[in-house]
Design a protein around this motif. Structure first.
Motif, short mmCIF file in Angstrom:
data_model
loop_
_atom_site.label_atom_id
_atom_site.label_comp_id
_atom_site.label_asym_id
_atom_site.label_seq_id
_atom_site.Cartn_x
_atom_site.Cartn_y
_atom_site.Cartn_z
N LEU A 182 -8.98 0.43 0.76
CA LEU A 182 -7.84 1.14 0.16
C LEU A 182 -7.70 0.83 -1.33
O LEU A 182 -7.02 1.56 -2.05
CB LEU A 182 -6.56 0.80 0.91
N ARG A 183 -8.31 -0.24 -1.78
CA ARG A 183 -8.31 -0.54 -3.21
C ARG A 183 -9.02 0.57 -3.97
O ARG A 183 -8.64 0.93 -5.08
CB ARG A 183 -9.01 -1.88 -3.44
N ASP A 184 -10.06 1.11 -3.37
CA ASP A 184 -10.87 2.13 -4.04
C ASP A 184 -10.26 3.52 -3.97
O ASP A 184 -10.41 4.30 -4.90
CB ASP A 184 -12.28 2.15 -3.44
N GLU A 185 -9.59 3.83 -2.84
CA GLU A 185 -9.03 5.17 -2.68
C GLU A 185 -8.08 5.22 -1.49
O GLU A 185 -8.25 4.46 -0.53
CB GLU A 185 -10.15 6.20 -2.47
N PRO A 186 -7.09 6.12 -1.53
CA PRO A 186 -6.25 6.32 -0.35
C PRO A 186 -7.09 6.95 0.75
O PRO A 186 -7.96 7.78 0.48
CB PRO A 186 -5.16 7.28 -0.83
N LEU A 187 -6.83 6.55 1.99
CA LEU A 187 -7.59 7.08 3.12
C LEU A 187 -6.68 7.40 4.28
O LEU A 187 -5.66 6.74 4.49
CB LEU A 187 -8.63 6.06 3.59
N ALA A 188 -7.08 8.41 5.04
CA ALA A 188 -6.37 8.74 6.28
C ALA A 188 -6.74 7.69 7.33
O ALA A 188 -7.81 7.08 7.29
CB ALA A 188 -6.78 10.13 6.75
N ASP A 217 1.81 7.81 3.74
CA ASP A 217 2.48 9.10 3.54
C ASP A 217 2.00 10.01 4.66
O ASP A 217 0.80 10.07 4.95
CB ASP A 217 2.10 9.72 2.19
N LEU A 218 2.94 10.71 5.27
CA LEU A 218 2.59 11.67 6.30
C LEU A 218 2.39 13.02 5.63
O LEU A 218 3.32 13.59 5.06
CB LEU A 218 3.70 11.73 7.35
N ILE A 219 1.16 13.50 5.66
CA ILE A 219 0.83 14.79 5.06
C ILE A 219 0.30 15.66 6.18
O ILE A 219 -0.82 15.47 6.65
CB ILE A 219 -0.21 14.63 3.93
N GLY A 220 1.15 16.60 6.62
CA GLY A 220 0.80 17.39 7.80
C GLY A 220 0.75 16.46 9.00
O GLY A 220 1.69 15.73 9.27
N ARG A 280 -2.29 3.90 1.40
CA ARG A 280 -2.59 3.46 0.03
C ARG A 280 -2.29 1.97 -0.06
O ARG A 280 -1.34 1.48 0.53
CB ARG A 280 -1.68 4.15 -0.99
N LEU A 281 -3.08 1.29 -0.85
CA LEU A 281 -2.84 -0.13 -1.11
C LEU A 281 -1.60 -0.27 -1.98
O LEU A 281 -1.42 0.48 -2.93
CB LEU A 281 -4.05 -0.74 -1.83
N ASP A 282 -0.75 -1.22 -1.64
CA ASP A 282 0.39 -1.57 -2.50
C ASP A 282 0.16 -3.01 -2.94
O ASP A 282 0.45 -3.95 -2.21
CB ASP A 282 1.71 -1.45 -1.74
N PRO A 283 -0.40 -3.21 -4.14
CA PRO A 283 -0.77 -4.56 -4.56
C PRO A 283 0.42 -5.43 -4.96
O PRO A 283 0.26 -6.63 -5.16
CB PRO A 283 -1.68 -4.31 -5.76
#
Length: 117
Positions: A17-23, A54-57, A63-66
Motif C-alpha cells: 500500500l506504500r506504493d499504491e492504493p489497492l482493492a 474507501d468504498l467505491i461501488g 490506502r496506507l495512512d503513515p
C-alpha cells in the motif's frame, strides 16, 4: 499498533500500500492465504489506523495512512541515533585511554625514536 505490524503478512500489505492504493481483492491475489484471512488482516490494519479504506461501488480500496507510524519512526530514530552516539563515545574513550598511555610512556614510539636519534 505493535500487534498490527508484528505479523509479516500485515507488514507486506503495508509495503504494497506504500506504493499504491489497492482493492482488497488485488491484495488477496498476491497471497497464498484465503480472502477471509486477508480481510481479517486488513480489518486489524484499519482498526489500528495504519490503513484507510474507501468504498467505491462494490470495491473497498485501501490506502496506507503513515500518520500513526510517525511515533514509531521517531522512537526508532532515537534508538539509531543513540546507538551511533554510543559508538562515537566509545571511540572517543578509546582514544583518550590511548593518549594517556602514550603520555605515560613518553609518547608514541615514532616520537621516542626521533628524540633519541
Amino acid at each position: 499498533m505493535a500487534t498490527a505490524i508484528a505479523d509479516p503478512v500485515r507488514r507486506r500489505i503495508l509495503t504494497m500500500l506504500r506504493d499504491e492504493p489497492l482493492a482488497a481483492g488485488e491484495i488477496a491475489q498476491r497471497f497464498a492465504i484465503s480472502r477471509p484471512a486477508i480481510s481479517r488482516h486488513l480489518r486489524l490494519l484499519r482498526e489500528s489506523g495504519l490503513v484507510r479504506d474507501d468504498l467505491i461501488g462494490r470495491r473497498r480500496i485501501y490506502r496506507l495512512d503513515p500518520g500513526p507510524l510517525a511515533e514509531l519512526v521517531d522512537w526508532l530514530a532515537q534508538l539509531v541515533t543513540a546507538d551511533r552516539w554510543e559508538r562515537h563515545l566509545d571511540a572517543l574513550e578509546t582514544e583518550v585511554y590511548r593518549t594517556r598511555r602514550e603520555r605515560r610512556s613518553g609518547g608514541p614510539a615514532e616520537h621516542r625514536r626521533e628524540h633519541t636519534a
